[in-house]
Design a protein around this motif. Sequence first.
Motif, PDB file in Angstrom:
ATOM      1  N   UNK A 251      25.487   5.522 -10.472  1.00  9.56           N
ATOM      2  CA  UNK A 251      25.954   5.015 -11.757  1.00  9.56           C
ATOM      3  C   UNK A 251      25.323   5.841 -12.862  1.00  9.56           C
ATOM      4  N   UNK A 252      26.158   6.456 -13.704  1.00  6.32           N
ATOM      5  CA  UNK A 252      25.688   7.315 -14.795  1.00  6.32           C
ATOM      6  C   UNK A 252      25.900   6.579 -16.116  1.00  6.32           C
ATOM      7  N   UNK A 253      24.789   6.344 -16.847  1.00  3.49           N
ATOM      8  CA  UNK A 253      24.803   5.531 -18.059  1.00  3.49           C
ATOM      9  C   UNK A 253      24.879   6.393 -19.309  1.00  3.49           C
ATOM     10  N   UNK A 254      25.884   6.078 -20.171  1.00  5.06           N
ATOM     11  CA  UNK A 254      26.013   6.677 -21.489  1.00  5.06           C
ATOM     12  C   UNK A 254      25.803   5.575 -22.531  1.00  5.06           C
TER      13      UNK A 254
ATOM     14  N   UNK B 299      34.206  12.086 -11.488  1.00  2.51           N
ATOM     15  CA  UNK B 299      34.123  10.627 -11.540  1.00  2.51           C
ATOM     16  C   UNK B 299      35.081   9.994 -10.547  1.00  2.51           C
ATOM     17  N   UNK B 300      34.623   8.908  -9.947  1.00  2.00           N
ATOM     18  CA  UNK B 300      35.493   8.113  -9.089  1.00  2.00           C
ATOM     19  C   UNK B 300      35.853   6.787  -9.741  1.00  2.00           C
TER      20      UNK B 300
ATOM     21  N   UNK C  56      30.787   6.251 -13.970  1.00  2.00           N
ATOM     22  CA  UNK C  56      30.246   6.326 -15.323  1.00  2.00           C
ATOM     23  C   UNK C  56      30.349   4.955 -15.958  1.00  2.00           C
ATOM     24  N   UNK C  57      29.254   4.470 -16.553  1.00  2.00           N
ATOM     25  CA  UNK C  57      29.330   3.215 -17.292  1.00  2.00           C
ATOM     26  C   UNK C  57      28.651   3.395 -18.633  1.00  2.00           C
TER      27      UNK C  57
ATOM     28  N   UNK D   3      21.376   1.606  -5.174  1.00  2.00           N
ATOM     29  CA  UNK D   3      22.194   2.615  -5.833  1.00  2.00           C
ATOM     30  C   UNK D   3      21.270   3.529  -6.632  1.00  2.00           C
ATOM     31  N   UNK D   4      21.811   4.666  -7.081  1.00  2.00           N
ATOM     32  CA  UNK D   4      21.082   5.606  -7.921  1.00  2.00           C
ATOM     33  C   UNK D   4      21.612   5.468  -9.346  1.00  2.00           C
TER      34      UNK D   4
END
Length: 398
Positions: free
Chosen positions: A83-86, A188-189, A165-166, A112-113
Amino acid sequence: MPDSTGTVVRSGPVRYATAARFAPPRPVDTDDTRPPSGEICPQLPSRLDAVMGPPLDTRPQGEDCLHLTVTTPARDDGARPVLVWFHGGGFSSGAGLMDWYDGGALAAEGDVVVVAVNYRLGALGYLCLDGVSEGNLGLYDQLEALRWVSRHIAAYGGDPGNVTAFGQSAGALSIRLLLETREARGLLRRAILQSPPLSITARPRADSEDLGRVFADLLAEDPLTAGLPAILAAQRETARANLRRTGSTLEPPFLPVEASAAESGEASAAARGLDIMYGWNADDMTAFPGEGDDAAELTRRLYEEPLARYGAALARAGARVHTYRLDWRPAGSPFGATHCLELPLLLGTREAWRSSPMLGRESWAEVDALGAAVRAAWIAFARTGTLGPTPAPLICGC
């Protein structure tokens, strides 16, 4: 250096790219052995300090700010969902390195990472001015961060083929634009968009250039060489000028530049096959005094209805779409289910969110109990593309 905390390891700050002022980001060279500076993008205090409270951690500010953190249960070959946080902040404030955005609970509870990203803000990230910057540099930073994840996350126990991406508010708007960007395809998935005010996603280039000239006149120095205090002072005055121009406390002065019609036309194809979740908080607009007295009507008009139209377009394009609404109203909070309220349910720690006005009188034990259920829903989506059981204040399929 890696920092072991409980059952997870939080690594960082990690420099994922470098950039000269007003230049596109470049991947870090393999022979670049400089230690990371740990800087965050220079910024003024957030306009939402009254709601969230000011950040309780202090970070150095500077232009060597393209850093991220990685929180993982183990640096092994686990191939975990990523999970990539913006972060949000009106494209003008915030940083992935802030303690508010510690992903330890998500990583530990979900195996999760979690990656949290800094990107350039304000004029440094979104100025559009002829001969200086074409705009959207902060968006290019985010794209470079996703490329870094694709190249390196396996070494941190993550699966580069399963990246979600979240992001919240400006971070969610960024994800919407990334979903429409050709270069982001395959990186991204899944995506989660939390309370994006879609009406201010981007500004037409002509309007962006007009505001860029306002900034340049207020700066009265060469933007390429001006000191950071002068840049920030001109940003503050540009924000005041934009407020007089628009009358909107919601619209920040620096926004992404709208894509051309040809580029926008590719958005439908880019969404096909993706899992996308979007939602809002029932009282989002209580965070923006000055927009009007009827926060419920404003929230419906500026969040619920535009998101419904966006979701329908995504579904027609072939995306698998899920929705939510957060109705939680903390006891003693004057803001209700306001903008940013989901953040302490997902990220950060008791200390990071201590005394946050939007949490009212709720104890951290109560916040964390609801947070565990919300985190479980986000984790299920990152793993499977569907939401599992959700707590009562989180209404799904709305």
